[in-house]
Every structure is written in structure tokens, then in C-alpha cells.
Design a protein around this motif. Structure first.
Motif, PDB file in Angstrom:
ATOM      1  N   LYS A 133       0.570  -1.558  -0.396  1.00  0.00           N
ATOM      2  CA  LYS A 133       0.067   0.033   0.016  1.00  0.00           C
ATOM      3  C   LYS A 133       0.783   1.265  -0.087  1.00  0.00           C
ATOM      4  O   LYS A 133       0.610   2.234  -0.277  1.00  0.00           O
ATOM      5  CB  LYS A 133      -0.817  -0.079   0.977  1.00  0.00           C
ATOM      6  CG  LYS A 133      -1.888  -1.048   0.915  1.00  0.00           C
ATOM      7  CD  LYS A 133      -3.146  -0.323   2.597  1.00  0.00           C
ATOM      8  CE  LYS A 133      -4.298  -1.481   1.447  1.00  0.00           C
ATOM      9  NZ  LYS A 133      -5.458  -1.224   3.377  1.00  0.00           N
ATOM     10  N   GLY A 136     -11.355   6.144  -4.159  1.00  0.00           N
ATOM     11  CA  GLY A 136     -10.622   5.895  -3.652  1.00  0.00           C
ATOM     12  C   GLY A 136      -9.478   6.627  -4.101  1.00  0.00           C
ATOM     13  O   GLY A 136      -8.889   7.107  -4.757  1.00  0.00           O
ATOM     14  N   HIS A 188     -10.684  -4.602  -5.795  1.00  0.00           N
ATOM     15  CA  HIS A 188      -9.999  -4.156  -4.528  1.00  0.00           C
ATOM     16  C   HIS A 188     -10.306  -2.695  -4.211  1.00  0.00           C
ATOM     17  O   HIS A 188      -9.659  -2.058  -5.881  1.00  0.00           O
ATOM     18  CB  HIS A 188      -8.928  -4.871  -4.414  1.00  0.00           C
ATOM     19  CG  HIS A 188      -9.404  -6.043  -3.920  1.00  0.00           C
ATOM     20  ND1 HIS A 188      -8.693  -7.739  -5.104  1.00  0.00           N
ATOM     21  CD2 HIS A 188      -9.771  -7.032  -3.077  1.00  0.00           C
ATOM     22  CE1 HIS A 188      -8.514  -8.610  -4.787  1.00  0.00           C
ATOM     23  NE2 HIS A 188      -9.585  -8.472  -4.254  1.00  0.00           N
ATOM     24  N   ARG A 189     -10.397  -1.877  -3.241  1.00  0.00           N
ATOM     25  CA  ARG A 189      -9.612  -0.723  -3.186  1.00  0.00           C
ATOM     26  C   ARG A 189      -8.504  -0.337  -2.466  1.00  0.00           C
ATOM     27  O   ARG A 189      -8.843  -1.046  -0.740  1.00  0.00           O
ATOM     28  CB  ARG A 189     -10.894  -0.114  -3.209  1.00  0.00           C
ATOM     29  CG  ARG A 189     -10.870   1.734  -2.727  1.00  0.00           C
ATOM     30  CD  ARG A 189     -12.478   1.771  -2.241  1.00  0.00           C
ATOM     31  NE  ARG A 189     -12.289   2.978  -1.675  1.00  0.00           N
ATOM     32  CZ  ARG A 189     -12.830   3.371  -0.465  1.00  0.00           C
ATOM     33  NH1 ARG A 189     -11.950   2.276   0.675  1.00  0.00           N
ATOM     34  NH2 ARG A 189     -12.559   5.091   0.100  1.00  0.00           N
ATOM     35  N   ILE A 190      -7.735   0.467  -2.340  1.00  0.00           N
ATOM     36  CA  ILE A 190      -7.483   0.774  -1.376  1.00  0.00           C
ATOM     37  C   ILE A 190      -7.519   2.216  -1.185  1.00  0.00           C
ATOM     38  O   ILE A 190      -7.580   3.444  -2.227  1.00  0.00           O
ATOM     39  CB  ILE A 190      -5.848   1.365  -1.232  1.00  0.00           C
ATOM     40  CG1 ILE A 190      -5.584  -0.438  -1.351  1.00  0.00           C
ATOM     41  CG2 ILE A 190      -4.932   1.987  -0.370  1.00  0.00           C
ATOM     42  CD1 ILE A 190      -3.938   0.079  -2.103  1.00  0.00           C
ATOM     43  N   GLY A 191      -8.533   3.190   0.098  1.00  0.00           N
ATOM     44  CA  GLY A 191      -8.978   4.021   0.488  1.00  0.00           C
ATOM     45  C   GLY A 191      -7.739   4.958   0.873  1.00  0.00           C
ATOM     46  O   GLY A 191      -6.759   4.517   0.048  1.00  0.00           O
ATOM     47  N   GLY A 210     -10.418   4.793   6.797  1.00  0.00           N
ATOM     48  CA  GLY A 210     -11.350   3.217   6.838  1.00  0.00           C
ATOM     49  C   GLY A 210     -12.697   3.331   6.579  1.00  0.00           C
ATOM     50  O   GLY A 210     -13.779   3.385   7.522  1.00  0.00           O
ATOM     51  N   ASP A 260     -14.792   1.323   4.379  1.00  0.00           N
ATOM     52  CA  ASP A 260     -14.968   0.536   4.708  1.00  0.00           C
ATOM     53  C   ASP A 260     -16.205  -0.150   6.156  1.00  0.00           C
ATOM     54  O   ASP A 260     -16.975  -0.896   6.036  1.00  0.00           O
ATOM     55  CB  ASP A 260     -13.952  -0.172   5.251  1.00  0.00           C
ATOM     56  CG  ASP A 260     -13.116  -0.216   3.859  1.00  0.00           C
ATOM     57  OD1 ASP A 260     -12.915  -0.289   2.660  1.00  0.00           O
ATOM     58  OD2 ASP A 260     -11.815   0.574   4.357  1.00  0.00           O
ATOM     59  N   THR A 302      -4.188  -6.160  -0.340  1.00  0.00           N
ATOM     60  CA  THR A 302      -5.275  -5.293   0.190  1.00  0.00           C
ATOM     61  C   THR A 302      -5.932  -6.340   2.044  1.00  0.00           C
ATOM     62  O   THR A 302      -4.782  -7.226   1.548  1.00  0.00           O
ATOM     63  CB  THR A 302      -6.467  -5.246  -0.464  1.00  0.00           C
ATOM     64  OG1 THR A 302      -6.741  -7.112  -1.005  1.00  0.00           O
ATOM     65  CG2 THR A 302      -6.674  -4.568  -1.646  1.00  0.00           C
ATOM     66  N   ASP A 303      -6.461  -5.558   2.487  1.00  0.00           N
ATOM     67  CA  ASP A 303      -6.440  -6.057   3.708  1.00  0.00           C
ATOM     68  C   ASP A 303      -7.793  -6.873   3.657  1.00  0.00           C
ATOM     69  O   ASP A 303      -8.760  -6.024   3.273  1.00  0.00           O
ATOM     70  CB  ASP A 303      -6.446  -5.178   4.675  1.00  0.00           C
ATOM     71  CG  ASP A 303      -5.218  -4.029   5.299  1.00  0.00           C
ATOM     72  OD1 ASP A 303      -4.226  -5.206   4.940  1.00  0.00           O
ATOM     73  OD2 ASP A 303      -5.200  -3.139   5.341  1.00  0.00           O
ATOM     74  N   ASP A 358     -11.591  -4.428   4.031  1.00  0.00           N
ATOM     75  CA  ASP A 358     -11.157  -3.355   2.245  1.00  0.00           C
ATOM     76  C   ASP A 358     -12.802  -3.641   1.792  1.00  0.00           C
ATOM     77  O   ASP A 358     -12.789  -5.707   1.215  1.00  0.00           O
ATOM     78  CB  ASP A 358      -9.937  -3.675   1.777  1.00  0.00           C
ATOM     79  CG  ASP A 358      -8.890  -3.006   2.253  1.00  0.00           C
ATOM     80  OD1 ASP A 358      -9.155  -1.826   3.125  1.00  0.00           O
ATOM     81  OD2 ASP A 358      -7.635  -3.665   2.008  1.00  0.00           O
ATOM     82  N   LYS A 393     -14.649  -4.212  -1.567  1.00  0.00           N
ATOM     83  CA  LYS A 393     -14.934  -4.304  -3.161  1.00  0.00           C
ATOM     84  C   LYS A 393     -16.355  -3.717  -3.528  1.00  0.00           C
ATOM     85  O   LYS A 393     -16.939  -3.359  -2.874  1.00  0.00           O
ATOM     86  CB  LYS A 393     -14.865  -5.424  -3.718  1.00  0.00           C
ATOM     87  CG  LYS A 393     -13.597  -6.560  -3.572  1.00  0.00           C
ATOM     88  CD  LYS A 393     -14.231  -7.812  -4.414  1.00  0.00           C
ATOM     89  CE  LYS A 393     -13.000  -8.807  -4.532  1.00  0.00           C
ATOM     90  NZ  LYS A 393     -12.947  -9.650  -4.967  1.00  0.00           N
TER      91      LYS A 393
END
Length: 195
Positions: free
Chosen positions: A6, A123, A131-134, A138, A141, A167-168, A171, A173
Motif C-alpha cells: 500500500k 479511492g 479491490h480498493r485502497i482508500g 477506513g 469500509d 489489500t486487507d 477492504d 470491493k
């Protein structure tokens, strides 16, 4: 070398964002907006849940204004402690003011608890498996961990979409990703350039 962590992804995306000038942000955002508004899910939705863009995110204010103009119910997030809640608005100018982190948010405190609509998510990065990284808070999520019936679309510049990202477990989708050049959907796992 593949970008996996990340931290590496955040650095890569932030570097690319910094290279864009104001006109590029506008031009790319217009292309993304036009693609979004052609989607059947958007056209059919009565309730639009949408973020207000900040910094160099894909611009959403025109989507908000056009959605209101055609009679859709528009809901915008507001930070309440460590969570976000959505509030119905009727005007950007009358109903929003700078709030948490300097981002425009609703000026009232009575949130909507419907959690059923077309959700347009921000995002930092996405991949082709949705998948998404914010941005690290959080907020989405946590919000989407609650019962909901949202159709989740993400808006992103092309450089925010990776083949695969770390991703965790928590996280969330998304159902589709729209960039200035393509639409990637969970139903087909292919990108569509025919728009």
C-alpha cells in the motif's frame, strides 16, 4: 518491478496526481463523468450517494448538480467522529460547507439511514479484481460494513488502476470502476471501450 505494498501504491498514485495540472484534472473528470452518466445503473437510480471531490480527486460537483437537476435524491457524506454518514442535499451552495479535513460536507446533522442506492466512491487505487485502497481513514469500509443495498461504483484516473494491489481483509470491493478511458465491471471482468 510490480508495485505491491500500500505504501508503494500510495506513493506512485500521489506522484502521478502531482504531475497533473488543473486543466488535465478537469478534462479527465469530464470524460469520467460522461461515462458514468451513460451507465444503466446510474440512469435507473433514484438515490445517488456521492463524495464531494477534494484536492485532485475526480471532480464530482457536476455529477451532483446534474443529478439534482434531473430529480434524483442526492446524498453526501459527513464525518461523525470516526465514521461517515450520508445526508440528503438539495444544493451544493446552500447545503455544504468545509468540514472535516477541509472537505465540503452537509451543514445539517440528521443523516439518512436508508443505505440503498447508487454509491459513487472515491479511492486512492483500485485493481482489476475490484479491490480498493482508500486514503487510510477506513471511512467507507466502516460505512459499508453495515447492512446496505448499494451498487458501488468507483471513479478513478487510469493511473489509479493496477493489475493487482495489496489489500486487507476488511477492504470493501466495488462493483465497477470508471476511468477516463474504460469501464471495468464485476459482471464481465473486462473493460469496455465502446462508450
Amino acid at each position: 518491478m510490480a508495485i505491491q505494498t500500500k505504501k508503494e501504491i500510495r506513493k506512485c498514485v500521489n506522484n502521478n496526481k502531482a504531475l497533473m495540472n488543473a486543466q488535465e484534472v478537469i478534462d479527465k473528470s469530464i470524460s469520467i463523468q460522461n461515462l458514468l452518466m451513460k451507465q444503466e445503473e446510474y440512469k435507473k437510480a433514484e438515490n445517488i450517494y456521492i463524495y464531494v471531490n477534494y484536492n485532485q480527486e475526480v471532480i464530482t460537483t457536476d455529477i451532483i448538480k446534474k443529478s439534482l437537476a434531473i430529480g434524483k435524491n442526492v446524498y453526501v457524506p459527513k464525518v461523525h467522529g470516526d465514521i461517515i454518514k450520508f445526508h440528503k442535499i438539495s444544493s451544493i451552495e446552500a447545503d455544504l460547507a468545509p468540514g472535516a479535513y477541509g472537505i465540503l460536507e452537509p451543514i445539517f446533522d440528521s443523516p439518512d439511514d436508508l443505505r440503498d442506492g447508487f454509491l459513487i466512491m472515491p479511492g486512492l487505487a483500485f485493481d482489476r479484481e475490484f479491490h480498493r485502497i482508500g486514503y487510510g481513514g477506513g471511512f467507507y469500509d466502516k460505512y459499508l460494513a453495515l447492512p446496505n443495498s448499494h451498487i458501488k461504483f468507483a471513479l478513478a484516473y487510469d493511473f489509479q488502476i493496477f493489475d493487482s494491489i495489496a489489500t486487507d481483509e476488511f477492504d470493501v470491493k466495488v462493483d465497477a470502476i470508471i476511468s477516463q478511458d474504460l469501464v471495468i465491471r464485476t459482471t464481465s471482468h473486462k473493460h469496455c471501450n465502446e462508450f
